[in-house]
Design a protein around this motif. Structure first.
Motif, PDB file in Angstrom:
ATOM      1  N   VAL A  93      82.735  89.122  67.394  1.00  0.00           N
ATOM      2  CA  VAL A  93      82.473  87.762  66.975  1.00  0.00           C
ATOM      3  C   VAL A  93      81.834  87.561  65.581  1.00  0.00           C
ATOM      4  O   VAL A  93      80.999  88.272  65.456  1.00  0.00           O
ATOM      5  CB  VAL A  93      82.081  86.941  68.018  1.00  0.00           C
ATOM      6  N   LYS A  94      82.499  86.821  64.826  1.00  0.00           N
ATOM      7  CA  LYS A  94      81.848  86.571  63.504  1.00  0.00           C
ATOM      8  C   LYS A  94      81.420  85.285  63.355  1.00  0.00           C
ATOM      9  O   LYS A  94      82.086  84.218  63.991  1.00  0.00           O
ATOM     10  CB  LYS A  94      82.652  86.823  62.401  1.00  0.00           C
ATOM     11  N   LYS A  95      80.027  84.959  62.904  1.00  0.00           N
ATOM     12  CA  LYS A  95      79.772  83.516  62.598  1.00  0.00           C
ATOM     13  C   LYS A  95      79.907  82.990  61.277  1.00  0.00           C
ATOM     14  O   LYS A  95      79.412  83.712  60.302  1.00  0.00           O
ATOM     15  CB  LYS A  95      78.124  83.616  63.141  1.00  0.00           C
ATOM     16  N   TYR A  96      80.532  81.852  61.164  1.00  0.00           N
ATOM     17  CA  TYR A  96      80.649  81.330  59.878  1.00  0.00           C
ATOM     18  C   TYR A  96      79.821  80.163  59.727  1.00  0.00           C
ATOM     19  O   TYR A  96      79.349  79.254  60.794  1.00  0.00           O
ATOM     20  CB  TYR A  96      82.118  80.931  59.770  1.00  0.00           C
ATOM     21  N   LYS A  97      79.508  79.358  58.518  1.00  0.00           N
ATOM     22  CA  LYS A  97      78.904  78.085  58.334  1.00  0.00           C
ATOM     23  C   LYS A  97      79.817  77.513  57.135  1.00  0.00           C
ATOM     24  O   LYS A  97      80.247  78.106  56.383  1.00  0.00           O
ATOM     25  CB  LYS A  97      77.506  78.342  57.998  1.00  0.00           C
ATOM     26  N   ILE A 126      79.094  74.984  62.512  1.00  0.00           N
ATOM     27  CA  ILE A 126      78.729  76.573  62.593  1.00  0.00           C
ATOM     28  C   ILE A 126      80.261  76.807  63.440  1.00  0.00           C
ATOM     29  O   ILE A 126      80.517  76.219  64.389  1.00  0.00           O
ATOM     30  CB  ILE A 126      77.580  76.975  63.342  1.00  0.00           C
ATOM     31  N   GLY A 127      80.830  78.131  62.821  1.00  0.00           N
ATOM     32  CA  GLY A 127      81.920  78.580  63.766  1.00  0.00           C
ATOM     33  C   GLY A 127      81.886  79.743  64.244  1.00  0.00           C
ATOM     34  O   GLY A 127      81.353  80.817  63.311  1.00  0.00           O
ATOM     35  N   TYR A 128      82.191  80.074  65.380  1.00  0.00           N
ATOM     36  CA  TYR A 128      82.339  81.476  66.037  1.00  0.00           C
ATOM     37  C   TYR A 128      83.816  81.942  65.833  1.00  0.00           C
ATOM     38  O   TYR A 128      84.423  81.119  66.524  1.00  0.00           O
ATOM     39  CB  TYR A 128      81.732  81.349  67.349  1.00  0.00           C
ATOM     40  N   ALA A 129      83.968  83.281  65.444  1.00  0.00           N
ATOM     41  CA  ALA A 129      85.483  83.608  65.314  1.00  0.00           C
ATOM     42  C   ALA A 129      85.766  84.992  65.629  1.00  0.00           C
ATOM     43  O   ALA A 129      84.729  85.688  65.802  1.00  0.00           O
ATOM     44  CB  ALA A 129      85.788  83.479  63.642  1.00  0.00           C
ATOM     45  N   TYR A 130      86.892  85.366  66.091  1.00  0.00           N
ATOM     46  CA  TYR A 130      87.432  86.547  66.467  1.00  0.00           C
ATOM     47  C   TYR A 130      88.740  86.763  66.260  1.00  0.00           C
ATOM     48  O   TYR A 130      89.520  85.725  65.993  1.00  0.00           O
ATOM     49  CB  TYR A 130      87.429  86.514  68.309  1.00  0.00           C
ATOM     50  N   ILE A 131      89.156  88.040  65.875  1.00  0.00           N
ATOM     51  CA  ILE A 131      90.579  87.974  65.507  1.00  0.00           C
ATOM     52  C   ILE A 131      91.420  88.654  66.805  1.00  0.00           C
ATOM     53  O   ILE A 131      91.010  89.425  67.581  1.00  0.00           O
ATOM     54  CB  ILE A 131      90.834  89.125  64.806  1.00  0.00           C
ATOM     55  N   ASP A 132      92.640  87.779  67.038  1.00  0.00           N
ATOM     56  CA  ASP A 132      93.363  88.302  68.295  1.00  0.00           C
ATOM     57  C   ASP A 132      94.375  89.236  68.030  1.00  0.00           C
ATOM     58  O   ASP A 132      94.253  90.015  67.130  1.00  0.00           O
ATOM     59  CB  ASP A 132      94.156  87.088  68.956  1.00  0.00           C
ATOM     60  N   ASP A 133      95.132  89.595  68.909  1.00  0.00           N
ATOM     61  CA  ASP A 133      96.050  90.703  68.970  1.00  0.00           C
ATOM     62  C   ASP A 133      97.104  90.642  67.604  1.00  0.00           C
ATOM     63  O   ASP A 133      97.769  91.794  67.334  1.00  0.00           O
ATOM     64  CB  ASP A 133      96.721  91.073  70.161  1.00  0.00           C
ATOM     65  N   TRP A 134      97.370  89.517  67.143  1.00  0.00           N
ATOM     66  CA  TRP A 134      98.485  89.379  66.363  1.00  0.00           C
ATOM     67  C   TRP A 134      97.829  89.098  64.874  1.00  0.00           C
ATOM     68  O   TRP A 134      98.637  88.802  63.939  1.00  0.00           O
ATOM     69  CB  TRP A 134      99.444  88.202  66.548  1.00  0.00           C
ATOM     70  N   TRP A 141      84.596  75.544  66.053  1.00  0.00           N
ATOM     71  CA  TRP A 141      83.610  74.829  65.410  1.00  0.00           C
ATOM     72  C   TRP A 141      82.797  74.264  66.114  1.00  0.00           C
ATOM     73  O   TRP A 141      83.343  73.442  66.861  1.00  0.00           O
ATOM     74  CB  TRP A 141      84.337  74.191  64.185  1.00  0.00           C
ATOM     75  N   PHE A 142      81.444  73.997  65.701  1.00  0.00           N
ATOM     76  CA  PHE A 142      80.451  73.154  66.516  1.00  0.00           C
ATOM     77  C   PHE A 142      79.571  72.558  65.136  1.00  0.00           C
ATOM     78  O   PHE A 142      79.206  73.215  64.342  1.00  0.00           O
ATOM     79  CB  PHE A 142      79.492  74.012  67.216  1.00  0.00           C
ATOM     80  N   PRO A 143      78.893  71.613  65.531  1.00  0.00           N
ATOM     81  CA  PRO A 143      78.052  70.812  64.510  1.00  0.00           C
ATOM     82  C   PRO A 143      76.808  71.607  64.612  1.00  0.00           C
ATOM     83  O   PRO A 143      76.375  72.269  66.014  1.00  0.00           O
ATOM     84  CB  PRO A 143      77.921  69.463  65.341  1.00  0.00           C
ATOM     85  N   TYR A 144      75.944  71.761  63.529  1.00  0.00           N
ATOM     86  CA  TYR A 144      74.819  72.312  63.519  1.00  0.00           C
ATOM     87  C   TYR A 144      73.926  72.154  64.608  1.00  0.00           C
ATOM     88  O   TYR A 144      73.136  72.912  65.153  1.00  0.00           O
ATOM     89  CB  TYR A 144      74.235  72.156  62.277  1.00  0.00           C
ATOM     90  N   GLU A 145      73.846  70.615  65.058  1.00  0.00           N
ATOM     91  CA  GLU A 145      72.935  70.367  65.983  1.00  0.00           C
ATOM     92  C   GLU A 145      73.251  71.023  67.437  1.00  0.00           C
ATOM     93  O   GLU A 145      72.189  71.012  68.079  1.00  0.00           O
ATOM     94  CB  GLU A 145      72.980  68.779  66.093  1.00  0.00           C
ATOM     95  N   MET A 146      74.421  71.428  67.487  1.00  0.00           N
ATOM     96  CA  MET A 146      74.676  71.918  68.906  1.00  0.00           C
ATOM     97  C   MET A 146      74.367  73.477  69.003  1.00  0.00           C
ATOM     98  O   MET A 146      74.451  74.182  70.171  1.00  0.00           O
ATOM     99  CB  MET A 146      76.297  71.799  69.229  1.00  0.00           C
ATOM    100  N   ILE A 147      73.960  74.095  68.103  1.00  0.00           N
ATOM    101  CA  ILE A 147      73.759  75.727  68.076  1.00  0.00           C
ATOM    102  C   ILE A 147      72.093  75.647  68.023  1.00  0.00           C
ATOM    103  O   ILE A 147      71.446  75.163  67.507  1.00  0.00           O
ATOM    104  CB  ILE A 147      74.182  76.288  66.556  1.00  0.00           C
ATOM    105  N   TYR A 148      71.813  76.772  68.958  1.00  0.00           N
ATOM    106  CA  TYR A 148      70.501  77.130  69.088  1.00  0.00           C
ATOM    107  C   TYR A 148      69.796  77.710  67.912  1.00  0.00           C
ATOM    108  O   TYR A 148      68.666  77.297  67.521  1.00  0.00           O
ATOM    109  CB  TYR A 148      70.268  77.916  70.344  1.00  0.00           C
ATOM    110  N   ASP A 149      70.406  78.742  67.246  1.00  0.00           N
ATOM    111  CA  ASP A 149      70.001  79.242  66.074  1.00  0.00           C
ATOM    112  C   ASP A 149      70.844  79.212  64.877  1.00  0.00           C
ATOM    113  O   ASP A 149      71.797  80.268  64.879  1.00  0.00           O
ATOM    114  CB  ASP A 149      69.650  80.808  66.651  1.00  0.00           C
TER     115      ASP A 149
END
Length: 161
Positions: A93-97, A126-134, A141-149
């Motif tokens: 999983v990769k983390k974006y902003k 903040i976005g958490y991403a993964y690459i699927d089989d294709w 995507w989540f607002p910054y306020e929802m993310i712990y770190d």
């Protein structure tokens, strides 16, 4: 007669080089077709999590093409996201902003119908991403306020158009 044979042989050889030249020119185009650009699928993580933020622990928010996406909730905020494939196991999983709103809450909304408060005023997502089989990159995507770190380990997101 010898002149005719020479001309015919020369003509035949030249036509062979021309056809080989076309094949040589076609190879890079085929390579470009094989190197497809990654497509990014934007998901609204805030909507998917919903009321699960009230309970600490691991909560599954989505199951798609054999991938189970779950988030860790700690003190009403998202502490991380894990993706597990049914057959292959854990997926990276990769983390974006970004400051742009990549996933709408209720679908598409035109700018002239939005309230002034709904427009981005420097809000960080903040976005958490993964690459699927294709090869598609699924981003939640989540607002910054929802993310712990928030921004720890996040890289700047550059959208692909």
């Amino acid at each position: 007669m010898n002149t005719t044979r020479r001309r015919l042989t020369t003509l035949l050889a030249a036509s062979g080089f021309v056809s080989l030249g076309e094949l040589a020119m076609a190879a890079p185009q085929n390579e470009k077709k094989e190197k497809k650009e990654k497509k990014h699928v934007q998901n609204n993580g805030q909507k998917m999590v919903g009321g699960k933020l009230k309970q600490n622990g691991k909560h599954e928010i989505n199951k798609k093409n054999g991938h189970s996406v779950s988030v860790d909730v700690k003190d009403g905020k998202i502490a991380g996201m894990q993706v597990k494939h049914d057959k292959k196991g854990d997926v990276a999983v990769k983390k974006y902003k970004t400051t742009k709103k990549m996933a709408q809450r209720d679908g598409i909304q035109y700018a002239n119908y939005q309230f002034a408060q709904a427009l981005s005023l420097g809000t960080i997502y903040i976005g958490y991403a993964y690459i699927d089989d294709w090869g598609y990159e699924e981003i939640y995507w989540f607002p910054y306020e929802m993310i712990y770190d928030g921004e720890t380990g996040a890289v700047e997101y550059i959208p692909v158009y």
